[in-house]
Design an enzyme around this catalytic site. Structure first.
Site, PDB file in Angstrom:
ATOM      1  N   CYS A 106      30.248  70.015  31.670  1.00 49.20           N
ATOM      2  CA  CYS A 106      29.996  68.788  30.923  1.00 49.20           C
ATOM      3  C   CYS A 106      30.988  67.696  31.319  1.00 49.20           C
ATOM      4  CB  CYS A 106      30.096  69.092  29.434  1.00 49.20           C
ATOM      5  SG  CYS A 106      30.019  67.625  28.411  1.00 49.20           S
ATOM      6  N   CYS A 125      32.443  65.678  28.387  1.00 51.49           N
ATOM      7  CA  CYS A 125      33.445  66.391  27.586  1.00 51.49           C
ATOM      8  C   CYS A 125      34.765  66.492  28.347  1.00 51.49           C
ATOM      9  CB  CYS A 125      32.985  67.811  27.273  1.00 51.49           C
ATOM     10  SG  CYS A 125      31.263  67.974  26.874  1.00 51.49           S
ATOM     11  N   ASP A 126      34.708  66.806  29.638  1.00 55.39           N
ATOM     12  CA  ASP A 126      35.925  67.180  30.366  1.00 55.39           C
ATOM     13  C   ASP A 126      36.335  66.210  31.461  1.00 55.39           C
ATOM     14  OD1 ASP A 126      35.835  69.477  28.809  1.00 55.39           O
ATOM     15  OD2 ASP A 126      34.686  70.594  30.291  1.00 55.39           O
TER      16      ASP A 126
END
Ligand code: NAP
Length: 305
Positions: free
Chosen positions: A131, A134-135
Site C-alpha cells: 500500500c 499507507c507506507d
C-alpha cells in the site's frame, strides 16, 4: 440479537446496502472487520466517482461513514468469524456477539495478492509493502519498485513519484494493463518501466536492499538495489464465509450473482469486489443498493421492482 438483514463488509457495497436497507424499513446490522470504507481508504485519490471530481480515498471513506451513520451505526473492528444457516435463519458469530438475520449480504471485498517469492514475507513491513498511500512516506527520497501492470500499480507509482521518489514499474508482460490515461502519466512523469520481468526474490539484511529479477524472454537473472518494493498485483476475493454457506464461485474465485445480486443460496446476496466484474466504487455502490432492495423478497416486504 436479531436483525432482518446482516451486511458483512463496510466498503462502498456494504455502506450502500446499509443505507438502502434502512431506508426500505429493514432492521439491519453492518459488520466491518476494520474501518468503514474498505479498499478506498488506501486509494491516494479517486477521480471517477460521479459527484467527486477529485477526492482522497480517506476523505471519501469518511463521507461514506457519516452518511451511513445517519441511518445506523456500523460495527467497526468486528470481523465475522463464522456464518451458518439454520433453516431460514443465518447465524453470524463475532468475537463480541452472535447475531441472527433472515437475509445476508456478503460484501467482504478482496485482499492483496502476494507474489509468493522468497523474502516477501520476511521483508513485509521492512521494505516490502502492499500500500503506497499507507507506507509511501517512509521511502521519501529513496528508490522503490512497484510490481504490477494494472491501474493500482500505475496509480501507486505516480503517487510515489509525486512525493519525490525514484520509482520504477516492473511488469511481467510487454504491455501495461493500466488505463491509457495512467500509462501516459507514467511516461510523462519519467517513470522507468521494466517489461517482461518477474521478481525472483527479495534480498537484504535487516531490511530490503535489493530485488532479484528474471527476464522472461532471455531467462537472464539480475539483481538491482532498491530501498522499497510495492507489490500491486491485484486482489483475492474474501470468500471464506460464502464458501461455508455453499455459495457458488466462478473459476476465478468470485461469487456468482444474478442481476439482483442473488447467489445460489436463498437469502444470500453478494455485492462489490467479491463478485468480480468492474470492481469500481460506483459499481459496488450500485450492487449494494440492489442487493438490499432484493433482500426484501425473503423478508416478506414489498419493493416494486
Ligand atoms: P488488476 O487490474 O487485476 O492488475 C493486476 C496486475 O498485476 C496485472 O498487470 C497483472 O499482470 C499483474 N499480476 C497479477 N499476478 C501477478 C504475479 N503473480 N506476478 C506478477 N504480476 C502479476 O488489479 P489492480 O491494478 O489492483 O486493479 C483492481 C481493480 O481496481 C481493477 O478493476 C482496476 O481497474 C480497479 N482500479 C481502478 C482505479 C482507477 O483509478 N480507475 C485505480 C486502481 C484500481 P497481467 O497484466 O499480465 O495480467
Amino acid at each position: 440479537m436479531d436483525y432482518e438483514l446482516a451486511v458483512v463488509g463496510g466498503g462502498p457495497a456494504g455502506v450502500a446496502a446499509g443505507i438502502y436497507a434502512v431506508r426500505a424499513g429493514i432492521s439491519t446490522i453492518v459488520l466491518e472487520g476494520r474501518m468503514v470504507g474498505g479498499q478506498i481508504i488506501i486509494s491516494p485519490w479517486i477521480e471517477n466517482y460521479p459527484g467527486f471530481e477529485s477526492i482522497s480515498g480517506m476523505e471519501l471513506a469518511e463521507i461514506f461513514k457519516k452518511h451511513l451513520n445517519k441511518y445506523i451505526e456500523p460495527h467497526e473492528l468486528e470481523p465475522v468469524n463464522e456464518c451458518s444457516k439454520d433453516g431460514d435463519v443465518f447465524k453470524l458469530v463475532t468475537d463480541k456477539a452472535t447475531y441472527s438475520a433472515k437475509a445476508l449480504i456478503i460484501a467482504t471485498g478482496a485482499r492483496y495478492r502476494h507474489l509468493g517469492v522468497p523474502g516477501e514475507g520476511e521483508y513485509t513491513g521492512k521494505g516490502v509493502s502492499y500500500c503506497a498511500t499507507c507506507d509511501g512516506f517512509f521511502f521519501k527520497d529513496k528508490k522503490v519498485a512497484v510490481i504490477g501492470g494494472g491501474n493500482t500499480a500505475a496509480v501507486e507509482a505516480l503517487y510515489l513519484r509525486n512525493i519525490g521518489m525514484d520509482v520504477c514499474l516492473v511488469h511481467r508482460r510487454n504491455q501495461l494493463r493500466a488505463e491509457k490515461r495512467y500509462q501516459k502519466d507514467v511516461e510523462k512523469k519519467g517513470i522507468r518501466v521494466i517489461y517482461d520481468t518477474v521478481v525472483c526474490q527479495f534480498l537484504g539484511d535487516q531490511t530490503l536492499e535489493a530485488i532479484e529479477f528474471k527476464d522472461v524472454n532471455t531467462e537472464e537473472h539480475r539483481t538491482e538495489e532498491f530501498d522499497g518494493a510495492f507489490v500491486s498485483i491485484g486482489l483475492i476475493p474474501n470468500t471464506e464465509l460464502a464458501k461455508n454457506l455453499g455459495v457458488e464461485m466462478d473459476d476465478r474465485g468470485y461469487i456468482m450473482v444474478d442481476d439482483f445480486q442473488r447467489t445460489n443460496v436463498r437469502g444470500v446476496y453478494a455485492a462489490g469486489d467479491i463478485t468480480g466484474g468492474a470492481r469500481q466504487i460506483v459499481t459496488s455502490c450500485a450492487q449494494g443498493a440492489q442487493a438490499a432492495l432484493a433482500s426484501t423478497e425473503v423478508l416478506g416486504k414489498q419493493y416494486p421492482f
